[in-house]
Design an enzyme around this catalytic site. Structure first.
Site, mmCIF file in Angstrom:
data_model
loop_
_atom_site.group_PDB
_atom_site.id
_atom_site.type_symbol
_atom_site.label_atom_id
_atom_site.label_comp_id
_atom_site.label_asym_id
_atom_site.label_seq_id
_atom_site.Cartn_x
_atom_site.Cartn_y
_atom_site.Cartn_z
ATOM 1 N N SER A 1 5.825 -76.138 -16.424
ATOM 2 C CA SER A 1 5.340 -77.134 -17.372
ATOM 3 C C SER A 1 4.119 -77.846 -16.818
ATOM 4 O O SER A 1 4.024 -78.101 -15.612
ATOM 5 C CB SER A 1 6.435 -78.154 -17.681
ATOM 6 O OG SER A 1 5.925 -79.207 -18.472
ATOM 7 N N GLU B 1 10.726 -63.879 -20.981
ATOM 8 C CA GLU B 1 9.910 -64.181 -22.158
ATOM 9 C C GLU B 1 8.818 -63.133 -22.348
ATOM 10 O O GLU B 1 8.499 -62.751 -23.483
ATOM 11 C CB GLU B 1 9.312 -65.575 -22.016
ATOM 12 C CG GLU B 1 10.364 -66.681 -22.095
ATOM 13 C CD GLU B 1 9.838 -68.034 -21.659
ATOM 14 O OE1 GLU B 1 8.627 -68.123 -21.331
ATOM 15 O OE2 GLU B 1 10.619 -68.992 -21.639
ATOM 16 N N HIS C 1 28.979 -65.418 -30.955
ATOM 17 C CA HIS C 1 28.347 -66.406 -31.837
ATOM 18 C C HIS C 1 27.825 -67.604 -31.029
ATOM 19 O O HIS C 1 27.725 -68.716 -31.555
ATOM 20 C CB HIS C 1 29.327 -66.928 -32.899
ATOM 21 C CG HIS C 1 29.937 -65.850 -33.729
ATOM 22 N ND1 HIS C 1 29.369 -65.390 -34.894
ATOM 23 C CD2 HIS C 1 31.075 -65.120 -33.557
ATOM 24 C CE1 HIS C 1 30.116 -64.440 -35.412
ATOM 25 N NE2 HIS C 1 31.160 -64.244 -34.612
#
Length: 474
Positions: free
Chosen positions: A326, A339, A196
């Site tokens: 970035s 990704e 979790h």
């Protein structure tokens, strides 16, 4: 202006590029379907060439091309084989301009192949390919004993199975092997487990990566099972499954030739009415590819989390820096390969929805009429899964490094190691200790020592994190 020639078919005259190998039926389809400006996949074109080659060899062996109304001599037969091989080898891809979104049976692309092969074979045999009285005919010879309704789905099965075998499975195996090696290398790196997204009991980084390796081991098995779902070939059923205009031994013979050419254990369909009418095998095949995509996305996402940071995340593994992350934050580096894998996996799940819908709604009576789009998305899935797995292996998994110091510090700070004390002090007392440790900022070990909860030897045994990772060894 492009030079043109005029050809005639059963519907009349058609103008088309003068030197194109394709003919009137292809040109009509080009004009009818200006939809996506994207032709059928190269893998499917090559499979069509291979199927036509094996069909020609089967028909020649069975006497269908060398006897009867329009027999071919050996020179013409050799030219036919050679033209089919050129299509299979990708030498004539530009001669297949028909859009993916075409007639639902794939008739346009089947006739495209017939026309290209016929005209190229005529040229190789020394004939005038513009002569309308074709000695090597697109229907009578190239399409002998065939219908689009059995040839096109056969080509889809061949294309998908070959790509899974030759591209996807080796890439998945490489991921599996790298992960196995990492699991062995990191078998003694203790870390905290998480369920979790919350701290759980200790484990080793090797155990975690052993789990990832097993996921890819199962992915390889599923990819092999995906091939099995499409090993039965419709070839031999012709129009509706009855085999009209086809030698009774054709289906068995072409399947044997295709198996020899590809190394895939293709066989003739047990029931040609089923094989012509439904694409359930392709639906099942892609469902297994969806499971492979799920595995790839899951492992990539877990590694993305494990590498998060470097200072404010987990940072238990260190990913290789590949590019600036970035446009505004200097020095930021992102888990770009993970990704990418997650994105392509999402695309595969979308493709599976298309395949499933096409399987459910496209099959009426003796034919599925959504086959071109099924072929397109199935091959897209195999292509991006294979490419993604290869990149994942080469640019992410291979360069992964463990961060044992970060792993160890998280273990000692975790409240969940109190679980090891349950057999000594019980669940309720252990829960109270965990809550107090959280409030005070102390570790479980510090708190237990201060309170003298257990004798030193029992406390050491209960909080032995190595023992917690291998309880069955004790």
């Amino acid at each position: 202006m492009t030079e043109v020639r005029v050809e005639r078919d059963s519907m009349g005259e058609v103008s088309l590029p003068k030197y194109a190998y394709y003919g009137a039926q292809t040109q009509r389809a080009v004009e009818n379907f200006p939809i996506s400006n994207r032709p059928i996949a190269p893998e499917l074109i090559h499979a069509l060439g291979l199927v036509k080659l094996c069909a020609a060899k089967a028909n020649a062996q069975l006497g269908r091309l060398t006897k009867g109304r329009a027999p071919l001599d050996q020179k013409e037969l050799d030219a036919l084989f050679a033209a089919c091989q050129e299509v299979a080898d990708g030498k004539l891809d530009k001669e297949f301009p028909i859009d993916v979104y075409q007639t639902g049976s794939g008739t346009s692309s089947n006739m495209n192949a017939n026309e290209v092969i016929s005209n190229r074979a005529l040229e190789l045999a020394g004939y005038d390919r513009f002569d309308m009285n074709k000695k090597i005919h697109p229907n009578d010879h190239v399409n002998c004993g065939q219908s689009t309704n059995d040839t096109f789905p056969t080509s889809i099965h061949v294309a998908v199975a070959v790509e899974i075998k030759n591209r996807l499975i080796p890439a998945l195996e490489k991921c599996r092997d790298i992960l196995k090696a990492k699991a062995e290398e990191w078998k003694d790196v203790i870390k905290i487990g998480r369920t979790h997204l919350a701290d759980a009991t200790p484990m080793t980084l090797g155990q975690e990566f052993g789990g990832f390796a097993r996921q890819f081991e199962l992915a390889v098995e599923r990819a092999n099972d995906a091939i099995k779902e499409i090993c039965e070939l419709p070839a031999g059923g012709t129009a509706v499954g009855s085999g009209i205009n086809c030698d009774p031994k054709y289906g068995e013979t072409i399947a044997k030739f295709l198996a020899e050419k590809t190394g895939v254990p293709f066989v003739e369909a047990k029931n040609h009415f089923e094989a012509n009418a439904q694409r359930d095998g392709l639906v099942a095949c892609h469902a297994l590819l969806k499971a492979v995509a799920s595995t790839m996305s899951n492992v990539a996402n877990n590694i993305r989390w494990l590498g998060s940071g470097p200072r404010c995340g987990y940072y238990e593994v260190i990913l290789k820096d590949l590019q600036p992350g970035s446009s505004i934050m200097p020095g930021k580096v992102n888990p770009v390969i993970c990704e990418s894998v997650m994105q392509l996996s999402a695309k595969v799940l979308g493709n599976d929805a298309t395949i499933g819908l096409a399987g459910v709604s496209g099959g009426q009576f003796q034919l599925n009429i959504l086959m071109p789009v099924m072929a397109d998305v199935a091959l897209d899935s195999v292509r991006i899964l294979a490419g993604g797995a290869q990149v994942f292996a080469d640019k992410c998994l291979e360069g992964l490094r463990a961060n044992p110091e970060k792993c160890a510090s998280a273990v000692e700070q975790s409240l969940s190691i109190v679980t090891g004390l349950n057999p000594y002090i019980g669940y309720e007392m252990a829960a109270k200790l965990a809550k107090e440790a959280f409030k005070t900022g102390k570790t479980i070990r510090q708190l237990c020592e201060e309170k003298e909860v257990l004798p030193k030897d029992q406390l050491a045994e209960g909080l032995d994190v190595v023992r917690m990772t291998r309880p069955l060894d004790h």
